[in-house]
Structure formats: C-alpha cells, structure tokens
Write a protein that holds these residues in place. Structure first.
Motif, PDB file in Angstrom:
ATOM      1  N   GLU A  25      -7.715   0.661  -1.652  1.00 38.62           N
ATOM      2  CA  GLU A  25      -6.387   0.218  -1.219  1.00 38.62           C
ATOM      3  C   GLU A  25      -6.033   0.891   0.103  1.00 38.62           C
ATOM      4  O   GLU A  25      -5.862   2.113   0.164  1.00 38.62           O
ATOM      5  CB  GLU A  25      -5.335   0.554  -2.277  1.00 38.62           C
ATOM      6  CG  GLU A  25      -3.941   0.055  -1.934  1.00 38.62           C
ATOM      7  CD  GLU A  25      -2.915   0.404  -2.996  1.00 38.62           C
ATOM      8  OE1 GLU A  25      -1.715   0.162  -2.744  1.00 38.62           O
ATOM      9  OE2 GLU A  25      -3.309   0.923  -4.060  1.00 38.62           O
ATOM     10  N   VAL A  26      -5.926   0.091   1.158  1.00 33.58           N
ATOM     11  CA  VAL A  26      -5.652   0.591   2.497  1.00 33.58           C
ATOM     12  C   VAL A  26      -4.256   0.165   2.916  1.00 33.58           C
ATOM     13  O   VAL A  26      -3.922  -1.025   2.882  1.00 33.58           O
ATOM     14  CB  VAL A  26      -6.692   0.067   3.512  1.00 33.58           C
ATOM     15  CG1 VAL A  26      -6.455   0.688   4.881  1.00 33.58           C
ATOM     16  CG2 VAL A  26      -8.104   0.352   3.020  1.00 33.58           C
ATOM     17  N   SER A  27      -3.429   1.115   3.319  1.00 33.57           N
ATOM     18  CA  SER A  27      -2.087   0.793   3.793  1.00 33.57           C
ATOM     19  C   SER A  27      -2.132   0.469   5.281  1.00 33.57           C
ATOM     20  O   SER A  27      -3.146   0.680   5.948  1.00 33.57           O
ATOM     21  CB  SER A  27      -1.136   1.969   3.545  1.00 33.57           C
ATOM     22  OG  SER A  27      -1.405   3.027   4.448  1.00 33.57           O
ATOM     23  N   PHE A  32      -0.923  10.662  10.654  1.00 33.19           N
ATOM     24  CA  PHE A  32      -1.783  11.549   9.887  1.00 33.19           C
ATOM     25  C   PHE A  32      -1.139  12.036   8.593  1.00 33.19           C
ATOM     26  O   PHE A  32      -1.503  13.090   8.081  1.00 33.19           O
ATOM     27  CB  PHE A  32      -2.197  12.744  10.747  1.00 33.19           C
ATOM     28  CG  PHE A  32      -3.051  12.355  11.926  1.00 33.19           C
ATOM     29  CD1 PHE A  32      -4.410  12.127  11.773  1.00 33.19           C
ATOM     30  CD2 PHE A  32      -2.491  12.193  13.176  1.00 33.19           C
ATOM     31  CE1 PHE A  32      -5.198  11.760  12.846  1.00 33.19           C
ATOM     32  CE2 PHE A  32      -3.272  11.829  14.268  1.00 33.19           C
ATOM     33  CZ  PHE A  32      -4.627  11.607  14.109  1.00 33.19           C
ATOM     34  N   ALA A  33      -0.177  11.276   8.073  1.00 31.19           N
ATOM     35  CA  ALA A  33       0.387  11.600   6.759  1.00 31.19           C
ATOM     36  C   ALA A  33      -0.559  11.062   5.688  1.00 31.19           C
ATOM     37  O   ALA A  33      -0.964   9.899   5.732  1.00 31.19           O
ATOM     38  CB  ALA A  33       1.776  10.996   6.606  1.00 31.19           C
ATOM     39  N   ILE A  34      -0.908  11.902   4.705  1.00 33.05           N
ATOM     40  CA  ILE A  34      -1.870  11.521   3.672  1.00 33.05           C
ATOM     41  C   ILE A  34      -1.155  10.712   2.600  1.00 33.05           C
ATOM     42  O   ILE A  34      -0.171  11.169   2.009  1.00 33.05           O
ATOM     43  CB  ILE A  34      -2.521  12.779   3.065  1.00 33.05           C
ATOM     44  CG1 ILE A  34      -3.280  13.548   4.166  1.00 33.05           C
ATOM     45  CG2 ILE A  34      -3.478  12.406   1.934  1.00 33.05           C
ATOM     46  CD1 ILE A  34      -3.736  14.920   3.748  1.00 33.05           C
ATOM     47  N   ASN A  35      -1.659   9.512   2.325  1.00 37.92           N
ATOM     48  CA  ASN A  35      -1.000   8.609   1.382  1.00 37.92           C
ATOM     49  C   ASN A  35      -1.631   8.591  -0.005  1.00 37.92           C
ATOM     50  O   ASN A  35      -1.041   8.043  -0.931  1.00 37.92           O
ATOM     51  CB  ASN A  35      -1.024   7.174   1.943  1.00 37.92           C
ATOM     52  CG  ASN A  35      -0.043   6.997   3.087  1.00 37.92           C
ATOM     53  OD1 ASN A  35       1.135   7.270   2.937  1.00 37.92           O
ATOM     54  ND2 ASN A  35      -0.537   6.552   4.230  1.00 37.92           N
ATOM     55  N   PHE A  36      -2.826   9.158  -0.158  1.00 36.75           N
ATOM     56  CA  PHE A  36      -3.524   9.057  -1.438  1.00 36.75           C
ATOM     57  C   PHE A  36      -2.697   9.705  -2.540  1.00 36.75           C
ATOM     58  O   PHE A  36      -2.194  10.817  -2.395  1.00 36.75           O
ATOM     59  CB  PHE A  36      -4.896   9.724  -1.351  1.00 36.75           C
ATOM     60  CG  PHE A  36      -5.895   9.175  -2.327  1.00 36.75           C
ATOM     61  CD1 PHE A  36      -6.627   8.039  -2.018  1.00 36.75           C
ATOM     62  CD2 PHE A  36      -6.093   9.773  -3.554  1.00 36.75           C
ATOM     63  CE1 PHE A  36      -7.555   7.516  -2.906  1.00 36.75           C
ATOM     64  CE2 PHE A  36      -7.019   9.268  -4.455  1.00 36.75           C
ATOM     65  CZ  PHE A  36      -7.752   8.130  -4.133  1.00 36.75           C
ATOM     66  N   ALA A 334     -16.493  -0.292  -1.503  1.00 40.69           N
ATOM     67  CA  ALA A 334     -15.045  -0.312  -1.255  1.00 40.69           C
ATOM     68  C   ALA A 334     -14.685   0.811  -0.282  1.00 40.69           C
ATOM     69  O   ALA A 334     -15.445   1.775  -0.129  1.00 40.69           O
ATOM     70  CB  ALA A 334     -14.282  -0.122  -2.570  1.00 40.69           C
ATOM     71  N   PRO A 335     -13.513   0.717   0.378  1.00 38.78           N
ATOM     72  CA  PRO A 335     -13.022   1.859   1.157  1.00 38.78           C
ATOM     73  C   PRO A 335     -12.732   3.042   0.227  1.00 38.78           C
ATOM     74  O   PRO A 335     -11.995   2.894  -0.753  1.00 38.78           O
ATOM     75  CB  PRO A 335     -11.728   1.336   1.782  1.00 38.78           C
ATOM     76  CG  PRO A 335     -11.871  -0.153   1.771  1.00 38.78           C
ATOM     77  CD  PRO A 335     -12.648  -0.461   0.519  1.00 38.78           C
TER      78      PRO A 335
END
Length: 357
Positions: A25-27, A32-36, A334-335
C-alpha cells in the motif's frame, strides 16, 4: 552515474519507504514522514536503512522523523516480544545510544532482557523463530540473525552489557552450524530439531541476503566489543557464501529467488542485500576485492527496477519456511519496506565507498 544522480536516486528510495503505509500500500504523500502503521519486521528493516541514511546526511530533521515514529508506537504500546517484532528494536537501540535518552534506553534494556528470559529456545539454546503467525517449535531460521541478533549485539554495545554481546555471538555460531551448507557455504532457510532436516532444502535468496548483510553489519556494529575469534570465523563464513553466490548470479546481474534454480523468479530485495553485503564486506576488508564486480553488475540490473516514485519493483512479500521449492516461486511481488531499506543500504555504500567513481 554521477554523484548527484546517485544521491537523487537514494533520496527517491527513502521517500518511497516513507510512502508505504502497509505491505503493498503506497500513499501519495511527499516528504520524509514515516507512514507505516504496524510494528513488525518489514518496517524494522526499513527503519534501520532510514537511520543509516539520516546519520550519513547528518540531518536532524530526518532523525526526528524516525524518533517521532517510535514515540507514536511507544505511546500505543508495543506488541509481544518475538523474533519479527524485535526488528524495529535495531534502529531504536541506535537511536537510544545516539540521543542518550534514558526512557529509550530502558525500553531497549527491557526488550533485551525479555529476549533472553522469555523467548522460547530450541535444543542447544537457539532462538526459536517465534512469529505472530505460529510458534515454529524447534525451528532455526536464517532471518533470525538479522531480525534479532543485530539488535542484541547493538544493545549490548549501547548498554555496555557483555552478556548480550555474548548471546548474540553464540546465536550466530549456532545458526551457522545448522543452516550453512558446508560444501557451498549457501544458507538453508530453516532447520528443525524435531524432524532433523532443512524442510525443502531451499537456498532462498533473501534468506542468504540476510546473512550477507547481517555478518558485516554485526562485525561493524560491535567493533572492538566482538571477540576476535568470532569475527575471524564469521568473516570466513560470509566469504565462503559470497564465493558461491557470485557463481550463481544471473547473466543480467540479478539473483533468483532460489539461488541455485535459474528458472525461479529473479528478486530485487535479495539482489540489493547481497550486493550491499558484498561491497560493505570488501570495504571492511573481510571479502576479496574481486567480488565487487558482481555487486556492481547487480546494481546495473537494480537501477532499472526503481520506479519514478522511488518504489523498488520485483520484490517478494514475506516468506515462511516453505513445504516445497515451488512455494518460494509462487510468492507474490509487492512494494515492501525491506526492499526499500536494502536498496537504501546499497545506494549509501555506492556513495560512501565511491564505487562508481
């Protein structure tokens, strides 16, 4: 590739890591804010690569981005201690040592104690590869050395605890005994004490990459804290493995999911990890200089597998120990954050070692 172009590619790959929210899942976010969202091994490997990048840039903003992710996770509460949930602790131990924050040092210390005292052990005191999906009773997996023992060694240095360094060293030696194939130096994915076998006998590429990366990283992270005989032994282990990996490399520079099966899919995260470990080992003086040629051929193949968003393509999802060899060939691409991290480490090494000059 010029230095500026190499740095731009590295920055794109770091931003690609930050865009990932979950596996595949790519936003569309920038910066450089980490979304994981999940505290698991996939992001743990990514955080390690991100932290190395932030240090190399001496960028306080990047370092703060990592710290913010950890603070958010700590506020939510950490999951149970097992092999894969330990991976995010690698970078946290380094962050704690860098900042000197007592609250983070305590988290690192408590997690290390829990590993030693509560993690199920195999025969001979091996770290059983316990994951959230299953206990894997009696299993040793090659993944463990990266996911857990890099943390334990790093924590030992940061906390000045020789018992942690000794335990991490022992785990490297024990896993080598049961997972490294003597004739080739390649590593099997897993071993079971219950069945006394290597499951399907898979020489899984990413599993081998974890070793090609983990041994130089372990030696570098521990420095003079690592016993000289252990350093000498592990250096020979990775040198033997790398010699065979060079022979198994595909003509286009990639490695196959099963390194000894040219009909299995080629896989980017393994190729990036193997190439990085080779260059890192050469620059550290533990690998022969001639293996650098194989690593640079791998980079030539990988540079075409990074898309415009900085996402590493043709990387496979998480992989359990398979019941047969076909299982490894069927893993979906997958990414994934660990592919981003291994590519980050490779790009950093290309830059710092001036390999393309």
């Amino acid at each position: 590739m010029r230095h500026a172009e190499l740095h731009q590619t590295l920055e794109q790959v770091v931003q690609g890591f930050c865009r990932l929210k979950n596996i595949g899942e790519v936003s569309s976010g920038e910066g450089f804010a980490i979304n994981f969202e999940e505290w698991e091994w996939e992001v743990g490997v990514g955080l390690y690569g991100f932290w190395q990048y932030a240090l190399s840039q001496n960028d306080a903003g990047l370092q703060q981005s990592i710290l913010a992710w950890y603070e958010g996770q700590l506020a939510k509460g950490l999951p149970a201690v097992q092999i894969n949930t330990t991976a995010p602790m690698i970078a946290l131990s380094l962050v704690a040592g860098h900042t000197g924050r007592e609250d983070l040092l305590k988290v690192v210390n408590d997690w290390a104690d829990s590993l030693l005292q509560t993690l199920p052990k195999t025969e001979e005191g091996g770290f059983q590869h316990v994951v959230k999906e299953q206990p894997n009773t009696g299993h040793l997996w090659d993944d463990t050395l990266f996911m857990t023992c890099l943390f334990l060694g790093s924590a030992g240095v940061v906390l000045k605890r020789k018992d942690l360094i000794d335990e991490a060293s022992y785990q490297f030696l024990l896993h080598t005994r049961y997972l490294s194939e003597p004739a080739s130096g390649l590593w099997y994915h897993g071993w079971t004490f219950i069945g006394q076998h290597h499951f399907s006998g898979a020489f899984w590429a990413r599993g081998n990459a974890w070793i090609t990366v983990a041994i130089p990283e372990f030696i570098a992270l521990l420095g003079d804290s690592l016993d000289a005989s252990v350093k000498r032994y592990l250096s020979q282990v990775v040198a033997r493995q790398v010699k065979t990996l060079c022979q198994m490399q595909a003509e286009n520079g990639m490695w196959h999911t099963l390194v000894d099966d040219p009909l299995s899919p080629q896989e980017s995260s393994a190729t990036a990890g193997i190439a990085y470990g080779m260059l890192r080992g050469v620059r550290m003086g533990i690998l022969d200089a001639d293996v650098a040629g194989s690593a640079l051929r791998a980079w030539d193949a990988l540079r075409n597998r990074i898309d415009d968003r900085g996402i590493v393509l043709e990387a496979s999802k998480g992989t359990m120990v398979g019941p047969d060899l076909q299982y490894y060939c069927d893993i979906e691409m997958a990414p994934v954050p660990y592919a981003q991290a291994l590519m980050m480490l490779l790009l950093l090494e290309l830059q710092q070692g001036e390999w393309l000059a």
